[in-house]
Design a protein around this motif. Sequence first.
Motif, short mmCIF file in Angstrom:
data_model
loop_
_atom_site.label_atom_id
_atom_site.label_comp_id
_atom_site.label_asym_id
_atom_site.label_seq_id
_atom_site.Cartn_x
_atom_site.Cartn_y
_atom_site.Cartn_z
N GLN A 1 0.92 -1.19 -0.03
CA GLN A 1 -0.17 -0.06 0.17
C GLN A 1 0.65 1.36 -0.05
OE1 GLN A 1 -2.69 0.38 3.44
NE2 GLN A 1 -4.12 1.44 2.16
N LYS A 2 2.05 1.40 0.96
CA LYS A 2 2.76 2.40 0.72
C LYS A 2 3.44 2.55 -0.34
CE LYS A 2 6.59 4.42 3.56
NZ LYS A 2 7.63 4.15 4.50
N ALA A 3 3.81 1.53 -1.25
CA ALA A 3 4.71 1.51 -2.42
C ALA A 3 3.78 2.16 -3.52
CB ALA A 3 5.13 0.18 -2.70
N GLN A 4 2.53 1.62 -3.35
CA GLN A 4 1.60 2.07 -4.32
C GLN A 4 1.32 3.86 -4.35
OE1 GLN A 4 -1.95 0.01 -4.65
NE2 GLN A 4 -0.67 -2.18 -5.37
N ALA A 5 1.19 4.06 -3.00
CA ALA A 5 0.92 5.49 -2.76
C ALA A 5 2.09 6.30 -3.23
CB ALA A 5 0.73 5.65 -1.13
N ALA A 6 3.42 5.88 -3.06
CA ALA A 6 4.57 6.69 -3.34
C ALA A 6 4.82 6.62 -4.90
CB ALA A 6 5.89 6.07 -2.68
N LEU A 7 4.44 5.63 -5.47
CA LEU A 7 4.52 5.67 -6.95
C LEU A 7 3.62 6.59 -7.58
CD1 LEU A 7 5.48 4.38 -9.57
CD2 LEU A 7 3.73 2.57 -9.34
N ALA A 8 2.32 6.42 -6.78
CA ALA A 8 1.43 7.40 -7.48
C ALA A 8 1.71 9.05 -7.28
CB ALA A 8 -0.12 7.33 -6.78
N GLU A 9 2.30 9.26 -6.30
CA GLU A 9 2.80 10.78 -6.15
C GLU A 9 3.91 10.63 -7.02
OE1 GLU A 9 3.28 14.36 -5.07
OE2 GLU A 9 1.65 12.95 -4.42
N LEU A 10 4.96 9.86 -7.26
CA LEU A 10 6.14 10.07 -8.25
C LEU A 10 5.43 10.18 -9.72
CD1 LEU A 10 9.21 10.35 -8.35
CD2 LEU A 10 9.07 7.81 -8.74
N CYS A 11 4.41 9.45 -10.05
CA CYS A 11 3.97 9.44 -11.36
C CYS A 11 3.34 10.69 -11.76
CB CYS A 11 2.99 8.20 -11.55
SG CYS A 11 4.16 6.64 -11.54
N LYS A 12 2.68 11.13 -10.75
CA LYS A 12 1.93 12.79 -10.95
C LYS A 12 2.92 13.80 -11.43
CE LYS A 12 -0.52 12.87 -7.12
NZ LYS A 12 -1.16 13.48 -5.90
N ILE A 13 4.09 13.44 -10.86
CA ILE A 13 5.27 14.64 -11.07
C ILE A 13 6.06 14.38 -12.36
CG2 ILE A 13 6.91 15.98 -10.26
CD1 ILE A 13 5.99 15.04 -7.37
N TYR A 14 6.31 13.24 -12.38
CA TYR A 14 7.30 12.74 -13.63
C TYR A 14 6.92 12.09 -14.84
CZ TYR A 14 10.70 15.01 -10.18
OH TYR A 14 11.21 15.89 -9.36
N TRP A 15 5.74 11.75 -14.81
CA TRP A 15 5.25 10.60 -15.71
C TRP A 15 5.31 11.36 -17.19
CZ3 TRP A 15 1.30 11.18 -19.10
CH2 TRP A 15 0.27 12.03 -18.70
N ARG A 16 5.02 12.84 -17.26
CA ARG A 16 5.07 13.54 -18.49
C ARG A 16 6.38 13.24 -19.15
NH1 ARG A 16 0.39 15.52 -19.92
NH2 ARG A 16 -1.14 15.83 -18.27
N PRO A 17 7.24 14.00 -18.73
CA PRO A 17 8.86 13.93 -19.28
C PRO A 17 9.23 12.20 -19.57
CG PRO A 17 8.99 14.47 -16.85
CD PRO A 17 7.62 14.66 -17.45
#
Length: 240
Positions: free
Chosen positions: A19-35
Amino acid sequence: MTTRWSVVLSCADSESDEQKAQAALAELCKIYWRPVFAFICRQGHSIPDAQDLTQEFFAKVLKGRLLQSADRNRGRFRSLLLTTLQRFLHDEGDKRHARRRGGDVRFVSWDDWMTEAPSHFSIPEQESHKWSPERIFDVRWAATVVERALRRLGDECEKHGRRRIFDVMSSCLTADRKDVSYSTFARILGLQETAVKNLVHRLRERYRALLREEVAETVGGANEIDDELRYLCAALSSAE
């Protein structure tokens, strides 16, 4: 102080629960998925494959598989992320036909990403097809940082009952002073031109502070912030 950089490292270095890993991934993706996504597409991957590769890339970053050989105590997250992405795609090239992409790495739906981090920055198509993947990455990274700072400023203005002022004036925050029509803003908002000039000055100051905070989250130390801000401005200028 907890920063996005420390969030990435804590997930990479510890055995987080799912659960923690998924939450962290979601936050990371929101910021950096576009580039990341734009870079992978420019490398010739189809959109579906690029989506899956983007998800898999972030999943492996968070599991620590791609950051183990990097010096994570120094340097900018932008440059480290790009180097790590290039290595990931090189390694994945050998596995491309070994299995079907996707499956167990679908942490965040693309609809969720688009809803939570809509982009209002458009890249000129006629010119961008000549750009290298690295340039596409830099421009998308810079745009993401700017949009996050502007979104935070808009939220602050709304909190203080000044959302309309932000909506009207937001276009001038990144423009040259000579391109700002104070009289036009004064007429739209029903204010004196002097009051408009003061508002623009305060909004620009706050925007620059928020932009600096966003950049500070992605570098190794305070001494690198100014250089990264200059890099950001250069990336955006190259896209005009």
